[in-house]
Design a protein around this motif. Structure first.
Motif, short mmCIF file in Angstrom:
data_model
loop_
_atom_site.label_atom_id
_atom_site.label_comp_id
_atom_site.label_asym_id
_atom_site.label_seq_id
_atom_site.Cartn_x
_atom_site.Cartn_y
_atom_site.Cartn_z
N ALA A 62 -135.92 48.58 73.01
CA ALA A 62 -136.22 49.55 71.96
C ALA A 62 -136.92 48.82 70.82
O ALA A 62 -136.57 47.69 70.49
N SER A 63 -137.91 49.48 70.20
CA SER A 63 -138.73 48.80 69.20
C SER A 63 -139.00 49.70 68.00
O SER A 63 -139.35 50.88 68.16
N PRO A 177 -141.98 43.57 65.09
CA PRO A 177 -141.09 44.74 65.09
C PRO A 177 -139.63 44.32 65.09
O PRO A 177 -139.28 43.19 65.44
N LEU A 178 -138.77 45.26 64.71
CA LEU A 178 -137.33 45.10 64.86
C LEU A 178 -136.99 45.68 66.23
O LEU A 178 -137.33 46.82 66.53
N THR A 179 -136.33 44.88 67.07
CA THR A 179 -136.12 45.29 68.45
C THR A 179 -134.66 45.16 68.87
O THR A 179 -133.90 44.37 68.30
N ALA A 180 -134.29 45.90 69.89
CA ALA A 180 -133.00 45.75 70.56
C ALA A 180 -133.27 45.54 72.04
O ALA A 180 -133.96 46.35 72.67
N THR A 245 -138.47 59.24 74.77
CA THR A 245 -138.63 57.83 74.39
C THR A 245 -138.56 57.63 72.89
O THR A 245 -138.59 56.49 72.42
N SER A 246 -138.47 58.68 72.11
CA SER A 246 -138.41 58.59 70.66
C SER A 246 -136.96 58.60 70.21
O SER A 246 -136.16 59.45 70.64
N VAL A 247 -136.60 57.66 69.33
CA VAL A 247 -135.24 57.54 68.81
C VAL A 247 -135.29 57.69 67.30
O VAL A 247 -135.93 56.89 66.60
N ALA A 248 -134.65 58.73 66.78
CA ALA A 248 -134.71 59.03 65.35
C ALA A 248 -133.84 58.07 64.54
O ALA A 248 -132.79 57.60 65.00
N ALA A 257 -137.75 54.67 66.23
CA ALA A 257 -137.87 53.65 67.26
C ALA A 257 -138.44 54.26 68.53
O ALA A 257 -138.35 55.47 68.76
N THR A 258 -139.02 53.41 69.38
CA THR A 258 -139.59 53.83 70.65
C THR A 258 -138.94 53.06 71.78
O THR A 258 -138.75 51.84 71.68
N LEU A 259 -138.60 53.75 72.86
CA LEU A 259 -138.05 53.10 74.05
C LEU A 259 -139.21 52.64 74.94
O LEU A 259 -140.08 53.44 75.28
N VAL A 260 -139.20 51.37 75.30
CA VAL A 260 -140.28 50.76 76.07
C VAL A 260 -139.80 50.47 77.49
O VAL A 260 -138.69 49.97 77.71
#
Length: 280
Positions: A62-63, A177-180, A245-248, A257-260
């Motif tokens: 996630a980014s 980016p900030l990522t998980a 894929t969109s995370v609020a 955030a966007t799921l990649v």
């Protein structure tokens, strides 16, 4: 119909029949209740877990795009991430905002056997904190929290302080980016599940670290600390619908955030906005 949702994530669905009248003299009106515990029914067992992501450790993460508010500079900050990983795998980043070329930023990742580590790289100095404990890799979700005032740092596992340091690291800043589940390099983390993560522009207290951990682990009557710059909780349907894929950003600051890599989902996000979750 009825649904019971326990604090640790189990659901029980059932039906209550209306009271039936009888011709006897009993003051009690008989009724029936039939409950099905989802964990015992393979057809709906997946609904028995809070919403989350399964990251394959090779292409998925996630980014959140870089923003000035996601860099602490020389000031205080906190990072929180809730996830599960098993078995142990080295160099698996749970959360990161790191630039490998300039060696500036921070990340939470696995290092040596059964060890979770925090690294902060500022213009003046670096910070390294570690916790060697097999609990991190037992397959259950755990919460990693680290804080820095700019001169003092703390690292928590599930709300328990496991390491600390006193380093004046200087400005921490980059354009990444900030990522998980990913860090520059690149490196990926096999997480099952990734449940939530957050960034704060201050060093939260030890009590707040405990409350955040318990909230993300599903304990009742706890809240996340106030004032995050960004906050993502995949078990909450206001954050993620379990499909897109969109995370609020639940902080209200608009850091979507966007799921990649099309990660798989686990469980179903809940309508947590309807639950009473008062402070303890």
């Amino acid at each position: 119909q009825m649904a019971l949702l326990t604090s640790r994530g189990d659901r029980a669905y059932g039906v209550l029949s209306p009271p039936g009248f009888t011709h006897d003299t009993s003051p009690v009106l008989p009724t029936d209740a039939e409950l099905v515990v989802t964990g015992a029914d393979s057809a709906v067992a997946g609904d028995n877990f809070p919403g989350g992501l399964i990251l394959n450790g090779t292409t998925q993460y996630a980014s959140t795009p870089d923003a000035a508010s996601l860099d602490p500079g020389s000031g205080a900050f906190t990072v929180i991430v809730c996830a599960a990983q098993t078995p142990f795998a080295a160099s698996a980043p749970w959360a990161s905002k790191m630039n490998a070329a300039t060696n500036a930023g921070w990340f939470i990742l696995t290092s040596t056997t059964n060890t979770m580590s925090v690294y902060i790289y500022g213009v003046s100095d670096g910070v390294a904190m570690h916790d060697t404990n097999a609990d991190w890799f037992d397959g259950a979700p755990h919460v990693a929290v680290f804080t820095s005032t700019g001169t003092a740092q703390a690292f928590y596992r599930d709300g328990t302080l496991v390491d600390s340091d006193t380093v004046t690291h200087g400005a921490v800043s980059n354009s990444d980016p900030l990522t998980a589940g990913w860090t520059a390099g690149p490196a990926y983390a096999p997480l099952n599940p990734l449940r939530g993560w957050a960034y704060y522009p201050r060093a939260i207290t030890a009590t707040e670290a405990l409350h955040a951990s318990r909230y993300l682990l599903g304990f009742p009557a706890y809240r996340m600390p106030a004032g995050p710059t960004c906050l993502y909780h995949l078990a909450d349907d206001r954050c993620w619908d379990g499909v897109n894929t969109s995370v609020a950003d639940l902080s209200g600051n608009g850091h979507t955030a966007t799921l990649v890599g099309s990660p798989l989902s686990i469980g179903v996000p809940w309508r947590l906005s309807d639950l009473s979750r008062g402070e303890t």
